[in-house]
Write a protein that holds these residues in place. Sequence first.
Motif, mmCIF file in Angstrom:
data_model
loop_
_atom_site.group_PDB
_atom_site.id
_atom_site.type_symbol
_atom_site.label_atom_id
_atom_site.label_comp_id
_atom_site.label_asym_id
_atom_site.label_seq_id
_atom_site.Cartn_x
_atom_site.Cartn_y
_atom_site.Cartn_z
ATOM 1 N N GLU A 1 -7.885 7.472 -4.701
ATOM 2 C CA GLU A 1 -8.051 8.260 -5.851
ATOM 3 C C GLU A 1 -7.394 9.697 -5.621
ATOM 4 O OE1 GLU A 1 -12.039 7.742 -7.862
ATOM 5 O OE2 GLU A 1 -12.602 7.423 -5.966
ATOM 6 N N LEU A 2 -7.468 10.203 -4.588
ATOM 7 C CA LEU A 2 -6.800 11.657 -4.136
ATOM 8 C C LEU A 2 -5.389 11.488 -4.401
ATOM 9 C CD1 LEU A 2 -7.171 14.310 -2.975
ATOM 10 C CD2 LEU A 2 -6.993 13.237 -0.680
ATOM 11 N N ILE A 3 -4.687 10.280 -3.876
ATOM 12 C CA ILE A 3 -3.399 10.235 -4.044
ATOM 13 C C ILE A 3 -2.805 10.150 -5.331
ATOM 14 C CG2 ILE A 3 -1.126 8.540 -3.516
ATOM 15 C CD1 ILE A 3 -2.720 7.890 -1.246
ATOM 16 N N SER A 4 -3.726 9.272 -6.230
ATOM 17 C CA SER A 4 -3.502 9.234 -7.631
ATOM 18 C C SER A 4 -3.675 10.682 -8.445
ATOM 19 C CB SER A 4 -4.323 8.244 -8.373
ATOM 20 O OG SER A 4 -4.157 8.152 -9.600
ATOM 21 N N LYS A 5 -4.398 11.240 -7.998
ATOM 22 C CA LYS A 5 -4.754 12.762 -8.676
ATOM 23 C C LYS A 5 -3.851 13.617 -8.307
ATOM 24 C CE LYS A 5 -8.876 12.999 -10.980
ATOM 25 N NZ LYS A 5 -8.990 13.611 -12.127
ATOM 26 N N GLN A 6 -3.153 13.770 -7.214
ATOM 27 C CA GLN A 6 -2.172 14.650 -6.854
ATOM 28 C C GLN A 6 -0.610 14.344 -7.191
ATOM 29 O OE1 GLN A 6 -2.984 17.234 -5.670
ATOM 30 N NE2 GLN A 6 -5.186 17.167 -5.072
ATOM 31 N N LEU A 7 -0.431 12.897 -7.221
ATOM 32 C CA LEU A 7 0.863 12.468 -7.478
ATOM 33 C C LEU A 7 1.232 12.146 -9.039
ATOM 34 C CD1 LEU A 7 1.967 10.396 -4.412
ATOM 35 C CD2 LEU A 7 1.978 12.913 -4.694
ATOM 36 N N LYS A 8 0.229 11.830 -9.764
ATOM 37 C CA LYS A 8 0.630 11.561 -11.258
ATOM 38 C C LYS A 8 1.191 12.578 -11.920
ATOM 39 C CE LYS A 8 -2.351 7.659 -12.258
ATOM 40 N NZ LYS A 8 -3.502 7.094 -13.097
ATOM 41 N N PRO A 9 0.743 14.035 -11.710
ATOM 42 C CA PRO A 9 1.520 15.084 -12.523
ATOM 43 C C PRO A 9 2.913 15.036 -12.493
ATOM 44 C CG PRO A 9 -0.498 15.945 -11.663
ATOM 45 C CD PRO A 9 -0.245 14.737 -10.925
ATOM 46 N N TYR A 10 3.637 14.507 -11.251
ATOM 47 C CA TYR A 10 4.795 14.716 -10.553
ATOM 48 C C TYR A 10 5.897 13.546 -11.117
ATOM 49 C CZ TYR A 10 2.791 18.674 -8.561
ATOM 50 O OH TYR A 10 2.285 19.769 -8.290
ATOM 51 N N VAL A 11 5.184 12.448 -11.543
ATOM 52 C CA VAL A 11 6.233 11.265 -11.968
ATOM 53 C C VAL A 11 5.721 11.207 -13.422
ATOM 54 C CG1 VAL A 11 6.054 10.559 -9.559
ATOM 55 C CG2 VAL A 11 4.076 9.660 -10.976
ATOM 56 N N SER A 12 6.844 10.182 -13.905
ATOM 57 C CA SER A 12 6.810 9.766 -15.291
ATOM 58 C C SER A 12 6.253 8.247 -15.420
ATOM 59 C CB SER A 12 8.238 9.698 -16.036
ATOM 60 O OG SER A 12 8.932 8.903 -15.096
ATOM 61 N N ASP A 13 6.271 7.673 -14.462
ATOM 62 C CA ASP A 13 5.802 5.915 -14.171
ATOM 63 C C ASP A 13 5.234 5.888 -12.934
ATOM 64 O OD1 ASP A 13 5.345 3.453 -14.128
ATOM 65 O OD2 ASP A 13 7.153 2.932 -15.383
ATOM 66 N N TYR A 14 3.870 6.062 -12.721
ATOM 67 C CA TYR A 14 3.340 5.977 -11.703
ATOM 68 C C TYR A 14 3.375 4.770 -10.696
ATOM 69 C CZ TYR A 14 -0.371 6.825 -8.059
ATOM 70 O OH TYR A 14 -1.197 6.881 -6.764
ATOM 71 N N ALA A 15 3.220 3.574 -11.597
ATOM 72 C CA ALA A 15 3.420 2.325 -10.820
ATOM 73 C C ALA A 15 4.711 1.947 -10.322
ATOM 74 C CB ALA A 15 3.005 1.113 -11.979
ATOM 75 N N GLU A 16 5.807 2.573 -11.024
ATOM 76 C CA GLU A 16 7.016 2.408 -10.759
ATOM 77 C C GLU A 16 7.492 3.201 -9.428
ATOM 78 O OE1 GLU A 16 9.283 -0.167 -11.255
ATOM 79 O OE2 GLU A 16 8.020 -1.021 -12.502
#
Length: 468
Positions: free
Chosen positions: A341-356
Amino acid sequence: MTVADSDFEPLARLAASLFDAPIALVTLVDHEWEWFKAAVGTTETRTRTEESFCAHAIGDRGPFLVLDASAHPVLRHNRKVAQAPFLRFYAGAPIVLGGQAVGTVCVLDGTPRAEIAAKQLDALQEIADAAASLLKLKDEARRRALKEAALSREEQRLGMALDAANVGSWLWDIRSGTVAGNGAMMRMFGLPPERTLSAKAVFGAIHPDDRGATFAKLRQAMAANEEYDGMFRIRANGRWLLGRGRVHDRDSRGLALTFLGMTIDVSEQQASVQRTRLLLKELNHRVKNTLAMLQSLARQTLRQTSDPAEFMTAFAGRLQAISEAHGLLSDYEWGTIRLAELISKQLKPYVSDYAEQVEIHKDEVLLGPDQAVGLGLVLHELATNAVKYGSLSVPKGKIVLTARSVVEEGSAVLHLTWTEVGGPPVREPRRRGFGSLLIERSLDKIIGSSVKVEYLPAGVTALIRLPL
């Protein structure tokens, strides 16, 4: 339908002996039937009102006397006069209840009489008055029995409701030194299921630290004629109970005789209050730490740039990183949060496609508050650098994260590797900026932690060690 009642038979016999009559009745009369409550000299239980002599006694509201019915202008046509049993003599006195004549005490004979003494009629009326009193007493007794039965049913329903709602009820008999309680009360106090116990046993079930204050409050409520209201713990199980009650009755001198009360289990509420207190204490600690961190971040960020716009961008991003970690911790009441959850919260704002663009290989890891805030800042700084200079600065770039929980010297340690893939060639910077310092020092508060950043040509790699 009115049934015979043996309690009225002595009155009927007394009337028969008074007039030396073969038939005597105690009757109740309605618009259709005359019912026999007691009868001497006949096996009948009722007669129709239109054939009844007693209807005339009720209408006259006083003793009604017929010496010879065969000569009476109305009664001579009565079937029981013209036919068997060929009644001739009748004397009846009305039974009056609430100002309303409802029946009679009467005597009958097949032989006419020449005369009847006035005192005999007066005595017959006294018998009828006695019958009225007996009817009233029996009606009151019946009503009282019905009321008591209804009250008993209501008490049973109330008792069942209190038990179902886990509400304890109790009555302290102060003179006898006993306490009677329902099943819920006995269960709460950890006592045997007996309904009555000594007051000493009940008070002894209260935790020693709360016993004195509880007893003092009860005494104060008794003395001031006020309601008792207090909380205490039970010695056997540590449960918290809320008790309320007041004096139920007193003697002629005003001394309390009984004390009636109720108890409910408030252990869950008390636990919630305690959790809230701990949470506020933890929050206060975190706020102080966060303010100190923000002051340090502001000073260090200002040292790196004199451009206000650039300062605001860099500082706002770091504030957001702290905010995201705090938000997660708040959701979990400042307990532990999952690394994913922490990784998701911190990195999602910086990527356009989180899964990829974010590939994670991890064990299930839980982080405490200090670990989450510190690691959140590290991930934010790494992601910011990756967007500016590394793999997230190009469409095909990605981040590969590997997280493993290992045991070192008997303690769990997180080994987290950050690897940038698919970005432009990397060169090690000629000077270390504040971001690099922040990456290395964000975990300083956690003893045994470390962050090592390697600027490999294929992409930046960060090796993070974090005791769990």
